[in-house]
Design an enzyme around this catalytic site. Structure first.
Site, short mmCIF file in Angstrom:
data_model
loop_
_atom_site.label_atom_id
_atom_site.label_comp_id
_atom_site.label_asym_id
_atom_site.label_seq_id
_atom_site.Cartn_x
_atom_site.Cartn_y
_atom_site.Cartn_z
CD GLU A 1 -1.38 -0.06 3.64
OE1 GLU A 1 -2.52 0.36 3.45
OE2 GLU A 1 -1.01 -0.56 4.71
CG HIS B 1 -0.74 3.85 4.99
ND1 HIS B 1 -0.41 4.71 6.01
CD2 HIS B 1 -1.86 3.22 5.38
CE1 HIS B 1 -1.31 4.60 6.97
NE2 HIS B 1 -2.20 3.71 6.62
CG ASP C 1 -4.64 4.14 3.28
OD1 ASP C 1 -4.74 3.24 4.12
OD2 ASP C 1 -5.08 5.30 3.48
CD GLU D 1 -7.55 0.44 5.81
OE1 GLU D 1 -6.99 -0.64 5.64
OE2 GLU D 1 -6.97 1.52 5.66
#
Lengths: 302, 134
Positions: A151, A153, A183, A268
């Protein structure tokens, strides 16, 4: 008309509720009731007996997928670089960790596996061995039809050597079994008041300035879109009027739509962990994202 | 099922023979959002009614095993699952009196994917919890 998104939910959203007020079947029920079609899980989280679930657990898993009409999307995994305080993973050990999770993800029907590699710096440069772990598993991933996707992130922005390193790897190997996961926390442009289940004191916040938001320009998504295979729709707080207090969804959705991305937006939630709060927050996000996608498709914004 | 917060109500107890208690146990759920190898935990500081008990000394019990800090740091096979509880075993001759106590726990978790300076990440929790039996 642009491609349509697929909507999913990660069980990560329900951390702290999970195992206390929520069973695995409850999670399926909550996810299914949002209208989502995909379920994302934490491998060493929802899989009891990880890394070797019992046949009874596996039977239950497939029965739940069938009953709630959800498809497995992404399985999160970890390659714990610092195995002990005195021993870091060798290439062979790290390769074996990744292989174990690839096989497990495939067994459960997942198409994506997100390995989380150890890092060596404040701006999250992954350990150099990551490339060997992945390369040694490319043939297996191809055979199993699973895409590995680390990811992107916060605090790592899109324009960063971490992203360049992953893209160089894709270009060099020509693989279809490794891609980027974005993300959406990287687009956060206002500070957080809570960060998941962690209680942040001043000392911790000093080390994690990204909690104030790194505010990546959503337009930069277009620069890497062809490598993006999965999106975790990270968010923290959506108010009673469906306004997200941290993520600027309108320009984010606009950029993702214009890129032609037609994969999953997998919710998420990473906000305050009061019991039952996550369940409704995920529902709010699904309304908000679907509404924006519809408005984009109707030409109400570009 | 677990309780929502890190420190559980059930399982807060004295251990050792009745009349000659060796200490007390604090039951907790995993201070993480996923299951974890025991080597990824770096112990638990406990403060009980203001008295500090250090993570280097406190032991950890899970299922039918008890680990010292040194043993836990090297335990790369045994794991702590998300739905399992564990307990911190704190030596305190005589144990605790029945009644309400202030319990503070600082769990030290290792995240390889956090920057090196917070690689051992502290997670704090506190609550009042009740000892039922002397």
């Amino acid at each position: 008309m642009a491609s349509a998104f697929k909507y999913g939910v990660s069980t990560y959203s329900y951390v702290d509720d999970y195992g206390s007020i929520m069973t695995l079947e409850d999670a399926f029920d909550h996810i299914s009731d949002t209208g989502a079609t995909g379920i994302e899980i934490l491998g060493e989280g929802q899989i009891e007996g990880y890394p070797e679930p019992s046949s009874a657990w596996l039977d239950n898993w497939f029965s739940l997928l069938n009953r709630y009409n959800l498809e497995p999307t992404n399985m999160c995994s970890w390659v714990d670089m610092r195995l002990t305080l005195s021993h870091n993973l060798t290439v062979e050990e790290g390769t074996a960790e990744l292989e174990r999770d690839l096989r497990l993800a495939h067994k459960l029907g997942f198409k994506f596996l997100r390995p989380k590699f150890g890092v060596t710096s404040f701006d999250l440069i992954p350990e150099t061995n990551w490339e060997a772990y992945v390369e040694r598993n490319l043939d297996l991933a191809h055979k199993l039809d699973v895409i590995m996707c680390p990811e992107i992130h916060a605090p790592t922005p899109i324009k960063h050597q971490v992203v360049d390193g992953y893209i160089n790897f894709i270009e060099r190997t020509g693989t279809k079994n490794f891609g980027l996961m974005v993300d959406t926390g990287i687009f956060q442009d206002r500070p957080l008041t809570h960060w998941g289940s962690h209680q942040i004191n001043e000392e911790a916040r000093k080390h994690m300035e990204f909690l104030n938001g790194i505010a990546v320009n959503p337009e930069e998504f277009l620069d890497i879109a062809k490598y993006v295979v999965f999106i975790q729709a990270k968010f923290h707080d959506i108010d009673d009027n469906l306004h997200d207090l941290n993520i600027p969804w309108k320009p984010v959705i606009s950029a993702i739509k214009r890129s032609g991305y037609s994969g999953y937006l997998s919710s998420e939630y990473e906000g305050l962990r009061a019991p039952w709060r996550a369940i409704d927050q995920v529902r709010r996000q699904h309304v908000l994202l679907r509404q924006l996608e519809r408005e984009y498709d109707e030409g109400k914004f570009a | 099922m677990l309780e929502h917060q890190l420190i559980q109500s059930t399982g807060f107890r004295n251990f050792g023979p009745a009349g000659a208690r060796q200490g007390f146990a604090v039951r907790i759920r995993i201070p993480n959002y996923h299951g974890t190898r025991l080597s990824q935990l770096d112990g638990f500081d406990v403060t009980l009614d203001g008295e500090h008990f250090d993570h280097e000394v406190n032991r950890f019990g899970i299922r039918d095993e008890v680990y010292t800090m040194a043993q836990m740091r090297e335990e790369t096979v045994a794991r702590w699952g998300l739905l399992e509880w564990g307990e911190i075993l704190v030596d305190k001759p005589g144990g605790l009196l029945p009644g309400v106590h202030k319990v503070e726990v600082l769990a030290r978790i290792r995240y390889s994917y956090f920057p090196p300076d917070v690689h051992i990440f502290p997670m704090r929790a506190e609550r009042f919890a009740t000892i039922c039996i002397a």
